[in-house]
Scaffold this active site. Sequence first.
Site, PDB file in Angstrom:
ATOM      1  CB  ALA A 120      -1.336   0.336   1.129  1.00  0.00           C
ATOM      2  CB  ALA A 121       4.316   1.770  -0.065  1.00  0.00           C
ATOM      3  N   GLY A 122       2.022   2.698  -2.501  1.00  0.00           N
ATOM      4  CA  GLY A 122       1.729   3.046  -3.900  1.00  0.00           C
ATOM      5  C   GLY A 122       0.594   3.699  -3.270  1.00  0.00           C
ATOM      6  CG  ASP A 123      -2.596   0.875  -2.550  1.00  0.00           C
ATOM      7  OD1 ASP A 123      -2.651   1.877  -3.928  1.00  0.00           O
ATOM      8  OD2 ASP A 123      -3.146   0.164  -2.078  1.00  0.00           O
TER       9      ASP A 123
HETATM   10  O1  RIB Z   1      -1.784  -1.339  -2.984  1.00  0.00           O
HETATM   11  C1  RIB Z   1      -1.875  -2.874  -2.287  1.00  0.00           C
HETATM   12  C2  RIB Z   1      -3.088  -3.609  -2.349  1.00  0.00           C
HETATM   13  O2  RIB Z   1      -3.375  -4.115  -3.116  1.00  0.00           O
HETATM   14  C3  RIB Z   1      -3.304  -4.675  -1.348  1.00  0.00           C
HETATM   15  O3  RIB Z   1      -4.284  -4.274   0.300  1.00  0.00           O
HETATM   16  C4  RIB Z   1      -4.087  -5.431  -1.698  1.00  0.00           C
HETATM   17  O4  RIB Z   1      -5.491  -5.429  -0.889  1.00  0.00           O
HETATM   18  C5  RIB Z   1      -4.352  -5.391  -3.360  1.00  0.00           C
HETATM   19  O5  RIB Z   1      -4.923  -5.209  -3.859  1.00  0.00           O
END
Ligand code: RIB
Length: 311
Positions: free
Chosen positions: A254-257
Amino acid sequence: MKQGIVVVGSLSVDFVMRVPRRPAKGETVSGYDFNTFVGGKGNNQALAAARAGAAVHMVGRVGKDQYGERLAAMLKQSNVDTTHLIQDRNAGTGIANIYVDSEGDNSIVIIAQANGRLSNDDVAAAMPTIEQSAIMMLQLEVPYETVLAAAKAGRKAGVRVMLNPAPAPLNGKLPAELLPNIDLLIPNQTEAELLTGIKVVDQGSAIRAAQKLQQAGIAEVIITMGEQGVVVLERSGATHFISAFRVTVVDTTAAGDAFCGALAASLAEQRSLKDAAIVGCAAGALACTHNGAEPSLPTKTEIEQLLAATI
Ligand code: RIB
């Protein structure tokens, strides 16, 4: 006046196993920790943007099950509007199976379930919200045709449409009409290579890939390069390189998120693309310092503290 962010995307529950190393073909590896977290790229980006201070609306589908309830509760707790979060009686909540190794790197398998049923009609139903938003955030964990419908709806409504093209399409191909409807594209190195054919290994190759995407009609491009940093290509053609913040990495999930969510929140505050990318880099770095997707997404205060300590 248009304001806030609308996310059209996925929501999943992450089954996270900590392992000394990720299994090779045919190999069984003994892990040492297991947890479930709320995740999914759409959900993570919505949470990240809300924690970074933005007003956020989530458009997506979960199953009518305990995981769907958990996702909805976390969104509400983080002040994300869930008016357009549909509880689907005919599919379970999306699943992600994640192995995180001792370096904090991961391998992920996703099963779309309800995410695979997010439809053009769902986007149409959210049109009043889309029309009022300043920014739309999209990823690729829901059907491509739904992503395309959302991008077109956003474009028509004069919304700044951001696409994080993750996960990368297996065959490298996206619907032909999608990229022309995107204002700001945020691929990582792998995704940038798949979309341009240019191997992105450093600042120079990232700039070349970003320029190729701009020549194809995308006004603004940011290529994320993990521990190296990011390359920003502005509408004017100006480029910037922002080094990654140095942190102790626990889990890069989730670093990119976190980057995309904080970037969008900063853009919604009218910051420049470059300044918003710096904020995104701080959020992305902080997300690497905790286990799991949701627990790692930083607040505005945490981001500001890292920025103040570094700049
Ligand atoms: O970007 C991270 C996410 O990728 C995770 O939370 C997982 O659900 C996948 O979709």
